[in-house]
Write a protein that holds these residues in place. Structure first.
Motif, PDB file in Angstrom:
ATOM      1  N   SER A  18      16.373  14.027 -12.350  1.00  0.00           N
ATOM      2  CA  SER A  18      17.747  13.397 -12.949  1.00  0.00           C
ATOM      3  C   SER A  18      18.517  12.848 -11.837  1.00  0.00           C
ATOM      4  CB  SER A  18      18.614  14.440 -13.622  1.00  0.00           C
ATOM      5  OG  SER A  18      18.780  15.690 -12.496  1.00  0.00           O
ATOM      6  N   ALA A  19      18.006  12.963 -10.378  1.00  0.00           N
ATOM      7  CA  ALA A  19      18.950  12.550  -9.178  1.00  0.00           C
ATOM      8  C   ALA A  19      18.518  10.926  -9.113  1.00  0.00           C
ATOM      9  CB  ALA A  19      18.367  13.242  -8.086  1.00  0.00           C
ATOM     10  N   LYS A  20      17.305  10.701  -9.330  1.00  0.00           N
ATOM     11  CA  LYS A  20      17.135   9.257  -9.681  1.00  0.00           C
ATOM     12  C   LYS A  20      17.201   8.452 -10.818  1.00  0.00           C
ATOM     13  CE  LYS A  20      13.638   8.915  -5.726  1.00  0.00           C
ATOM     14  NZ  LYS A  20      12.336   8.389  -5.542  1.00  0.00           N
ATOM     15  N   PRO A  21      17.842   7.250 -10.784  1.00  0.00           N
ATOM     16  CA  PRO A  21      18.142   6.450 -12.092  1.00  0.00           C
ATOM     17  C   PRO A  21      16.752   6.034 -12.679  1.00  0.00           C
ATOM     18  CG  PRO A  21      18.889   5.190 -10.232  1.00  0.00           C
ATOM     19  CD  PRO A  21      18.316   6.472  -9.743  1.00  0.00           C
ATOM     20  N   CYS A  22      16.734   5.867 -13.830  1.00  0.00           N
ATOM     21  CA  CYS A  22      15.789   5.140 -14.669  1.00  0.00           C
ATOM     22  C   CYS A  22      15.484   3.918 -13.948  1.00  0.00           C
ATOM     23  CB  CYS A  22      16.230   4.999 -15.916  1.00  0.00           C
ATOM     24  SG  CYS A  22      14.901   4.145 -16.908  1.00  0.00           S
ATOM     25  N   PRO A  23      14.422   3.141 -13.354  1.00  0.00           N
ATOM     26  CA  PRO A  23      14.292   1.769 -12.891  1.00  0.00           C
ATOM     27  C   PRO A  23      14.619   0.674 -13.774  1.00  0.00           C
ATOM     28  CG  PRO A  23      11.940   3.060 -12.987  1.00  0.00           C
ATOM     29  CD  PRO A  23      12.978   3.905 -13.563  1.00  0.00           C
ATOM     30  N   ILE A  24      14.507   0.856 -14.987  1.00  0.00           N
ATOM     31  CA  ILE A  24      14.645  -0.203 -16.237  1.00  0.00           C
ATOM     32  C   ILE A  24      16.207  -0.269 -16.426  1.00  0.00           C
ATOM     33  CG2 ILE A  24      14.214  -0.833 -18.664  1.00  0.00           C
ATOM     34  CD1 ILE A  24      11.794  -0.724 -16.571  1.00  0.00           C
ATOM     35  N   CYS A  25      17.147   0.784 -16.777  1.00  0.00           N
ATOM     36  CA  CYS A  25      18.171   0.647 -17.309  1.00  0.00           C
ATOM     37  C   CYS A  25      19.216   1.373 -16.326  1.00  0.00           C
ATOM     38  CB  CYS A  25      18.545   1.099 -18.822  1.00  0.00           C
ATOM     39  SG  CYS A  25      18.181   2.958 -18.767  1.00  0.00           S
ATOM     40  N   GLY A  26      18.805   2.164 -15.348  1.00  0.00           N
ATOM     41  CA  GLY A  26      19.841   2.995 -14.326  1.00  0.00           C
ATOM     42  C   GLY A  26      20.382   4.213 -15.049  1.00  0.00           C
ATOM     43  N   LYS A  27      20.081   4.555 -16.211  1.00  0.00           N
ATOM     44  CA  LYS A  27      20.705   5.955 -16.788  1.00  0.00           C
ATOM     45  C   LYS A  27      19.773   7.084 -15.962  1.00  0.00           C
ATOM     46  CE  LYS A  27      21.559   4.129 -21.332  1.00  0.00           C
ATOM     47  NZ  LYS A  27      21.276   4.438 -22.740  1.00  0.00           N
ATOM     48  N   SER A  33      10.110  12.094 -19.702  1.00  0.00           N
ATOM     49  CA  SER A  33       9.893  10.689 -19.617  1.00  0.00           C
ATOM     50  C   SER A  33       9.817  10.058 -18.077  1.00  0.00           C
ATOM     51  CB  SER A  33      10.774   9.772 -20.500  1.00  0.00           C
ATOM     52  OG  SER A  33      10.552  10.068 -21.734  1.00  0.00           O
ATOM     53  N   ARG A  34       9.985  10.998 -17.036  1.00  0.00           N
ATOM     54  CA  ARG A  34      10.068  10.862 -15.742  1.00  0.00           C
ATOM     55  C   ARG A  34       9.166   9.764 -15.330  1.00  0.00           C
ATOM     56  NH1 ARG A  34       9.705  15.816 -12.616  1.00  0.00           N
ATOM     57  NH2 ARG A  34       7.721  15.824 -13.402  1.00  0.00           N
ATOM     58  N   PRO A  35       9.449   8.734 -14.663  1.00  0.00           N
ATOM     59  CA  PRO A  35      10.926   8.606 -13.915  1.00  0.00           C
ATOM     60  C   PRO A  35      11.928   7.643 -14.737  1.00  0.00           C
ATOM     61  CG  PRO A  35       9.387   6.522 -13.319  1.00  0.00           C
ATOM     62  CD  PRO A  35       8.480   7.487 -14.044  1.00  0.00           C
ATOM     63  N   PHE A  36      11.273   7.647 -16.104  1.00  0.00           N
ATOM     64  CA  PHE A  36      12.508   6.777 -16.931  1.00  0.00           C
ATOM     65  C   PHE A  36      13.205   7.826 -17.768  1.00  0.00           C
ATOM     66  CE2 PHE A  36       8.059   4.905 -16.421  1.00  0.00           C
ATOM     67  CZ  PHE A  36       8.504   3.667 -15.914  1.00  0.00           C
ATOM     68  N   CYS A  37      14.155   7.197 -18.302  1.00  0.00           N
ATOM     69  CA  CYS A  37      15.125   7.799 -19.116  1.00  0.00           C
ATOM     70  C   CYS A  37      14.652   8.249 -20.547  1.00  0.00           C
ATOM     71  CB  CYS A  37      16.500   7.240 -19.116  1.00  0.00           C
ATOM     72  SG  CYS A  37      16.618   5.841 -20.274  1.00  0.00           S
ATOM     73  N   SER A  38      13.876   7.392 -21.108  1.00  0.00           N
ATOM     74  CA  SER A  38      13.669   7.589 -22.548  1.00  0.00           C
ATOM     75  C   SER A  38      11.842   7.044 -22.656  1.00  0.00           C
ATOM     76  CB  SER A  38      14.268   6.743 -23.531  1.00  0.00           C
ATOM     77  OG  SER A  38      14.320   5.579 -23.134  1.00  0.00           O
ATOM     78  N   GLU A  39      11.467   7.068 -23.778  1.00  0.00           N
ATOM     79  CA  GLU A  39      10.139   6.531 -24.188  1.00  0.00           C
ATOM     80  C   GLU A  39      10.249   5.061 -24.345  1.00  0.00           C
ATOM     81  OE1 GLU A  39       7.099   7.928 -24.452  1.00  0.00           O
ATOM     82  OE2 GLU A  39       8.009   9.575 -23.501  1.00  0.00           O
ATOM     83  N   ARG A  40      11.464   4.710 -24.670  1.00  0.00           N
ATOM     84  CA  ARG A  40      11.709   3.214 -24.807  1.00  0.00           C
ATOM     85  C   ARG A  40      11.531   2.564 -23.514  1.00  0.00           C
ATOM     86  NH1 ARG A  40      15.280  -0.417 -23.549  1.00  0.00           N
ATOM     87  NH2 ARG A  40      15.696  -2.431 -24.731  1.00  0.00           N
ATOM     88  N   CYS A  41      12.163   3.168 -22.395  1.00  0.00           N
ATOM     89  CA  CYS A  41      12.260   2.429 -21.096  1.00  0.00           C
ATOM     90  C   CYS A  41      10.877   2.580 -20.629  1.00  0.00           C
ATOM     91  CB  CYS A  41      13.273   2.932 -19.970  1.00  0.00           C
ATOM     92  SG  CYS A  41      14.850   2.821 -20.434  1.00  0.00           S
ATOM     93  N   ARG A  42      10.020   3.496 -20.879  1.00  0.00           N
ATOM     94  CA  ARG A  42       8.731   3.675 -20.561  1.00  0.00           C
ATOM     95  C   ARG A  42       7.888   2.571 -20.856  1.00  0.00           C
ATOM     96  NH1 ARG A  42       5.482   9.462 -20.346  1.00  0.00           N
ATOM     97  NH2 ARG A  42       6.544   9.512 -18.486  1.00  0.00           N
ATOM     98  N   ASP A  43       8.050   2.358 -22.337  1.00  0.00           N
ATOM     99  CA  ASP A  43       7.210   1.252 -22.938  1.00  0.00           C
ATOM    100  C   ASP A  43       7.659  -0.074 -22.230  1.00  0.00           C
ATOM    101  OD1 ASP A  43       6.019   3.199 -24.502  1.00  0.00           O
ATOM    102  OD2 ASP A  43       7.287   2.951 -26.138  1.00  0.00           O
ATOM    103  N   VAL A  44       8.951  -0.365 -22.175  1.00  0.00           N
ATOM    104  CA  VAL A  44       9.112  -1.842 -21.681  1.00  0.00           C
ATOM    105  C   VAL A  44       8.708  -1.854 -20.272  1.00  0.00           C
ATOM    106  CG1 VAL A  44      11.535  -2.834 -20.666  1.00  0.00           C
ATOM    107  CG2 VAL A  44      11.659  -1.775 -22.713  1.00  0.00           C
ATOM    108  N   ASP A  45       8.450  -0.676 -19.342  1.00  0.00           N
ATOM    109  CA  ASP A  45       7.925  -0.912 -18.123  1.00  0.00           C
ATOM    110  C   ASP A  45       6.394  -1.213 -18.296  1.00  0.00           C
ATOM    111  OD1 ASP A  45       7.838  -0.502 -15.270  1.00  0.00           O
ATOM    112  OD2 ASP A  45       6.351   0.880 -15.700  1.00  0.00           O
ATOM    113  N   LEU A  46       5.800  -0.476 -19.154  1.00  0.00           N
ATOM    114  CA  LEU A  46       4.412  -0.689 -19.631  1.00  0.00           C
ATOM    115  C   LEU A  46       3.950  -2.259 -20.010  1.00  0.00           C
ATOM    116  CD1 LEU A  46       1.519   0.410 -20.004  1.00  0.00           C
ATOM    117  CD2 LEU A  46       2.323   1.092 -22.344  1.00  0.00           C
TER     118      LEU A  46
END
Length: 66
Positions: A18-27, A33-46
């Protein structure tokens, strides 16, 4: 009887996530879903990887060009 671990024991990884922000949206990142905030951001990165949006920079050697 074994000693009871402190309440904060075992949460080190969750706090780091939780200390590092999501690399896609910054939340704040979610542990599930680490390092992302959600499955959506994980899918965007993929999708970005699969569509070659991410490129590793390469340096041409002058010797190879000859």
């Amino acid at each position: 009887m074994p000693a009871k671990p402190p309440e904060h024991a075992g949460r080190g990884e969750a706090n780091k996530a939780s200390a590092k922000p999501c690399p896609i949206c910054g939340k704040p990142a979610a542990a599930a879903s680490r390092p992302f905030c959600s499955e959506r951001c994980r899918d965007v990165d993929l999708n970005r990887w699969l569509s070659n949006s991410y490129v590793v920079p390469a340096k041409d050697d002058e010797e190879d060009a000859e």
